[in-house]
Design an enzyme around this catalytic site. Structure first.
Site, mmCIF file in Angstrom:
data_model
loop_
_atom_site.group_PDB
_atom_site.id
_atom_site.type_symbol
_atom_site.label_atom_id
_atom_site.label_comp_id
_atom_site.label_asym_id
_atom_site.label_seq_id
_atom_site.Cartn_x
_atom_site.Cartn_y
_atom_site.Cartn_z
ATOM 1 C CD GLN A 41 -2.973 -1.117 0.337
ATOM 2 O OE1 GLN A 41 -3.198 -0.096 -0.320
ATOM 3 N NE2 GLN A 41 -3.669 -2.233 0.189
ATOM 4 C CE1 TYR B 70 -8.351 -10.257 -8.336
ATOM 5 C CE2 TYR B 70 -9.977 -10.559 -6.588
ATOM 6 C CZ TYR B 70 -9.647 -10.577 -7.920
ATOM 7 O OH TYR B 70 -10.603 -10.927 -8.852
ATOM 8 C CG ASP C 244 -1.428 -11.555 -5.438
ATOM 9 O OD1 ASP C 244 -2.112 -10.669 -4.893
ATOM 10 O OD2 ASP C 244 -0.606 -11.318 -6.355
ATOM 11 C CB CYS D 7 -8.109 1.501 -5.227
ATOM 12 S SG CYS D 7 -7.614 0.383 -6.537
ATOM 13 C CG ASP E 292 -6.855 -5.096 -1.418
ATOM 14 O OD1 ASP E 292 -7.345 -4.139 -2.059
ATOM 15 O OD2 ASP E 292 -5.804 -5.005 -0.751
HETATM 16 C C1 LIG Z 1 -4.554 -3.841 -4.444
HETATM 17 S S1 LIG Z 1 -3.340 -5.116 -4.420
HETATM 18 C C2 LIG Z 1 -3.718 -5.844 -2.846
HETATM 19 C C3 LIG Z 1 -2.660 -6.698 -2.241
HETATM 20 C C4 LIG Z 1 -2.838 -7.034 -0.773
HETATM 21 N N1 LIG Z 1 -4.202 -7.320 -0.405
HETATM 22 C C5 LIG Z 1 -2.267 -5.932 0.108
HETATM 23 O O1 LIG Z 1 -3.040 -5.223 0.746
HETATM 24 O O2 LIG Z 1 -1.045 -5.807 0.160
HETATM 25 C C6 LIG Z 1 -3.963 -6.185 -5.620
HETATM 26 C C7 LIG Z 1 -3.265 -7.511 -5.737
HETATM 27 O O3 LIG Z 1 -3.937 -8.258 -6.738
HETATM 28 C C8 LIG Z 1 -2.981 -9.036 -7.435
HETATM 29 N N2 LIG Z 1 -3.628 -9.406 -8.700
HETATM 30 C C9 LIG Z 1 -3.850 -8.622 -9.783
HETATM 31 N N3 LIG Z 1 -4.597 -9.290 -10.686
HETATM 32 C C10 LIG Z 1 -4.846 -10.507 -10.156
HETATM 33 C C11 LIG Z 1 -5.591 -11.637 -10.594
HETATM 34 N N4 LIG Z 1 -6.234 -11.639 -11.770
HETATM 35 N N5 LIG Z 1 -5.660 -12.702 -9.796
HETATM 36 C C12 LIG Z 1 -5.020 -12.714 -8.598
HETATM 37 N N6 LIG Z 1 -4.314 -11.664 -8.129
HETATM 38 C C13 LIG Z 1 -4.231 -10.578 -8.894
HETATM 39 C C14 LIG Z 1 -1.753 -8.176 -7.490
HETATM 40 O O4 LIG Z 1 -0.601 -8.966 -7.626
HETATM 41 C C15 LIG Z 1 -1.810 -7.454 -6.122
HETATM 42 O O5 LIG Z 1 -1.069 -8.156 -5.156
#
Ligand SMILES: C[S@@+](CC[C@H](N)C(=O)[O-])C[C@H]1O[C@@H](n2cnc3c(N)ncnc32)[C@H](O)[C@@H]1O
Length: 416
Positions: free
Chosen positions: A252, A282, A304, A373, A346
């Site tokens: 973040q 995610y 993830d 977001c 998330d």
């Molecule tokens: C907003 S971040 C949130 C990460 C975690 N919850 C945090 O607070 O640190 C979104 C996450 O989604 C992952 N991501 C993006 N597209 C994805 C998908 N199709 N399937 C799984 N993960 C995904 C990214 O690698 C990232 O870690």
């Protein structure tokens, strides 16, 4: 022919940060305008029938929320802090309206009255941020700084969102030592250490695939992050838990965000968490997994796509019932997980999407926490869950990206 400037009244702020006005019944998105203002607008895009775009040429009647631009880089045209010309309270009120409107219009959700966008610990700018920022290197390697809006030009001024330590560190770099088309990732971590790493910039800046191939042949941007200052990894903490992550990996951006979001989710989930199976989708390195484990979850499954984030989770949660799955969140991935009592979502800006929301609601967890977001994608996902029988039990919005139009929303959905 360039249309003549038009005077108009700005009635609101759109998701994306532009003011909303109407000219002859047509919506016009006006960059640089605040709700309540009368402005002279230069139309820059009148190619669509439904709406136009423009920018402020002159503020005729300013909003009481208008301030001098508080970010030097944004004042020089950079796209970093696009709402640095408004008061904190005024911008937060406008963001709350954006979130509420998206939920009502897109999600068809009844929004509780009085939604506010809450501030984060650590203030609105600079001081004490944990931030991950990208600064670009000019094509002729003459400058390092933030990109101007709609162009690849570089503005070498300090950005108000960065900690002074990060700005100082960026100021020590000589762009001539970096490669054209590169970006510098700057991280100020929870050990108070500053890390700078050179990475490849986005394809549009590097000149697309052909440009990338050409430049690689001429020693173009590095494929793997190149450490310029500090080390290859950054250390972050939430409560007593520590994560060590490669500097370029997701965390973040706001210093307080991981702690605040995890605390809110933990509080909301307390009722159902004991011995529950939790999907942390995610989930990255498991910030929400930590909240679930603290509340007595029986097992947490983090899904993830990022190997680095999951490796960091395995180290941090060694000895805890946390399982990592490197996969895209999809119906097929979720079919292989044990049935959930709780689901935390998330996702990136695009949100979860109807197909995955349907799989999640069909699995009938007692509670779903959604962290979003992008207000429009968030609203679509929440609306989908409600249409499948869930109820919006709690809603919060956080000013996790001060000085910009971005806002983070969190919702708790429960099965009635
Ligand atoms: C907003 S971040 C949130 C990460 C975690 N919850 C945090 O607070 O640190 C979104 C996450 O989604 C992952 N991501 C993006 N597209 C994805 C998908 N199709 N399937 C799984 N993960 C995904 C990214 O690698 C990232 O870690």
């Amino acid at each position: 022919m360039v249309p003549a400037p038009v005077r108009c009244d700005v009635t609101g702020l759109a998701h994306g940060g532009a003011g909303v006005a109407r000219i002859d019944g047509r919506v016009v998105f006006v960059a640089g305008a605040l709700p309540g203002e009368t402005v002279l607008v230069q139309i820059t895009d009148d190619s669509r029938a439904a709406w136009w775009r423009g920018h402020v040429l002159e503020v005729v009647v300013p909003s009481p929320d208008r301030t001098p631009v508080s970010c030097p880089a944004a004042a020089a045209g950079a796209g970093c802090c696009d709402l640095a010309f408004g008061t904190t309270d005024g911008i937060r009120r406008a963001k709350a309206t954006i979130v509420a409107d998206a939920l009502t219009r897109i999600g068809r959700v009844e929004v509780p009255a009085g939604l506010v966008v809450e501030g984060m610990p650590g203030g609105e700018s600079g001081h004490r941020w944990r931030i991950r920022a990208r600064a670009g290197v000019a094509a002729d390697r003459s400058a390092l700084g933030f990109r101007t809006i709609h162009s690849n030009a570089i503005v070498a001024h300090r950005c108000a969102a960065l900690t002074p330590a990060l700005s100082d560190a960026l100021g020590t770099l000589d762009p001539a030592d970096l490669r054209a088309g590169s970006e510098v990732i700057a991280v100020h971590d929870d050990d108070d250490a500053v890390h700078l790493a050179e990475v490849a910039g986005p394809p549009s800046v590097r000149g697309g695939r052909a440009g990338a191939q050409r430049r690689r042949a001429q020693s173009g941007p590095p494929r793997a992050p190149r450490v310029l200052l500090g080390g290859p990894t950054a250390r972050y903490r939430v409560g007593d838990r520590t994560w060590e992550l490669p500097v370029a990996a997701f965390w973040q951006a706001h210093r307080g965000a991981a702690e605040v979001f995890a605390r809110t989710a933990g509080r909301w989930l307390a009722e159902w968490a004991l011995d529950a199976t939790v999907w942390d989708l995610y989930g990255g390195s498991g910030v929400f997994a930590g909240a679930a484990i603290e509340r007595g979850a029986g097992a947490v499954h983090i899904v993830d796509t990022e190997a680095d984030a999951l490796a960091s989770a395995r180290t941090t949660f060694h000895g805890s019932p946390v399982h990592t799955h490197r996969a895209a969140v999809s119906a097929a991935t979720l079919a292989n997980l044990p049935a959930p009592g709780i689901v935390v979502l998330d996702p990136p800006r695009s949100g979860v999407g109807n197909a995955v929301m349907d799989v999640i609601t069909a699995a009938e967890p007692a509670a779903i926490v959604h962290v979003g977001c992008d207000p429009a994608a968030f609203a679509r996902d929440i609306g989908r869950a409600i249409a499948s029988g869930y109820r919006l039990d709690r809603l919060k919005a956080y000013d996790a990206f001060p000085l910009t139009h971005h806002v983070e929303a969190m919702a708790l959905l429960v099965r009635p």
